[in-house]
Scaffold this active site. Structure first.
Site, PDB file in Angstrom:
ATOM      1  N   ASN A 148      37.822  25.494   3.440  1.00 22.27           N
ATOM      2  CA  ASN A 148      36.846  26.431   2.900  1.00 22.27           C
ATOM      3  C   ASN A 148      35.912  25.802   1.864  1.00 22.27           C
ATOM      4  OD1 ASN A 148      39.596  28.562   3.128  1.00 22.27           O
ATOM      5  ND2 ASN A 148      37.851  28.679   4.492  1.00 22.27           N
ATOM      6  N   VAL A 188      31.803  25.819  -2.318  1.00 21.71           N
ATOM      7  CA  VAL A 188      32.967  26.615  -1.950  1.00 21.71           C
ATOM      8  C   VAL A 188      32.509  27.837  -1.169  1.00 21.71           C
ATOM      9  CG1 VAL A 188      34.890  27.990  -2.840  1.00 21.71           C
ATOM     10  CG2 VAL A 188      34.287  25.833  -3.944  1.00 21.71           C
ATOM     11  N   CYS A 189      33.181  28.092  -0.061  1.00 20.10           N
ATOM     12  CA  CYS A 189      32.881  29.253   0.772  1.00 20.10           C
ATOM     13  C   CYS A 189      34.007  30.267   0.611  1.00 20.10           C
ATOM     14  CB  CYS A 189      32.733  28.830   2.234  1.00 20.10           C
ATOM     15  SG  CYS A 189      32.312  30.198   3.318  1.00 20.10           S
ATOM     16  N   MET A 190      33.740  31.295  -0.191  1.00 21.94           N
ATOM     17  CA  MET A 190      34.677  32.398  -0.397  1.00 21.94           C
ATOM     18  C   MET A 190      33.890  33.695  -0.320  1.00 21.94           C
ATOM     19  SD  MET A 190      37.249  31.600  -3.575  1.00 21.94           S
ATOM     20  CE  MET A 190      36.044  31.466  -4.859  1.00 21.94           C
TER      21      MET A 190
END
Length: 188
Positions: free
Chosen positions: A46, A53-55
């Site tokens: 992720n 950051v991919c959240m």
């Protein structure tokens, strides 16, 4: 802009690292989410190869049917830095494989776990070394170097389950002591 270093002793895969991340707040914060980028090299399903950051928590408010995200898992103005850090720590342990930012890391985590752990371990050691060289003035409490602190974080099985987060304002030129407080704060 806020810089953090994150030492994750809870997630066994990333245990050796002290990772530097950058949390940037837009002028429209808290209505818009901040961005979170790893400065340290970080290999995770992720985290994009460039460190972003991919959240879901960091995605703009509202529903996004194309990505399958409803408003309740996306950014809300009530979220705070602690929400982001908690989500980041959860991401360390439980990646979102349904929407990976780094396909290679996602495949490696699931299909080649031994090789993945070796790569992450090497990056963790490099991140720790680089952080210590560049930020020798930052004190990070650590149970391995402080016996009384170690006792606080031991569970019944004597496994350390601690997360240490150090945050500082990278735009500030004021010096902090080893506990992260400035001399002005100490006088208050």
């Amino acid at each position: 802009c806020c810089c953090c270093c994150c030492c994750c002793y809870y997630s066994y895969i990333f245990v050796l690292g002290t990772y530097e991340v950058k949390l940037e707040f837009p002028t429209s914060y808290p209505d818009a989410p901040p961005s979170l980028v790893f400065i340290s090299d970080f290999y995770h399903p992720n985290v994009y190869p460039d460190g972003r950051v991919c959240m879901s928590l960091l995605h703009a408010p509202g529903d996004n049917e194309m990505e399958g995200e409803s408003f309740d898992i996306r950014w809300k103005p009530v979220n705070r830095v602690s929400s982001i850090i908690n989500s980041l720590l959860l991401m360390f342990m439980e990646p979102n494989f349904s929407s990976p930012a780094n396909i290679d890391a996602s495949v490696a985590w699931r299909q080649q776990p031994k090789e993945y752990k070796v790569k992450v371990g090497k990056l963790a050691v490099l991140a720790q070394k680089k952080f210590r060289e560049q930020h020798s003035d930052v004190f990070i409490p650590h149970p391995d170097t402080n016996p009384s602190e170690k006792a606080m974080y031991e569970d019944d099985n004597n496994n350390n389950k601690m997360v240490s987060i150090e945050v500082w304002d990278s735009d500030s030129e004021e010096e902090d002591d080893e506990w992260g407080t400035s001399s002005d704060e100490e006088q208050d």
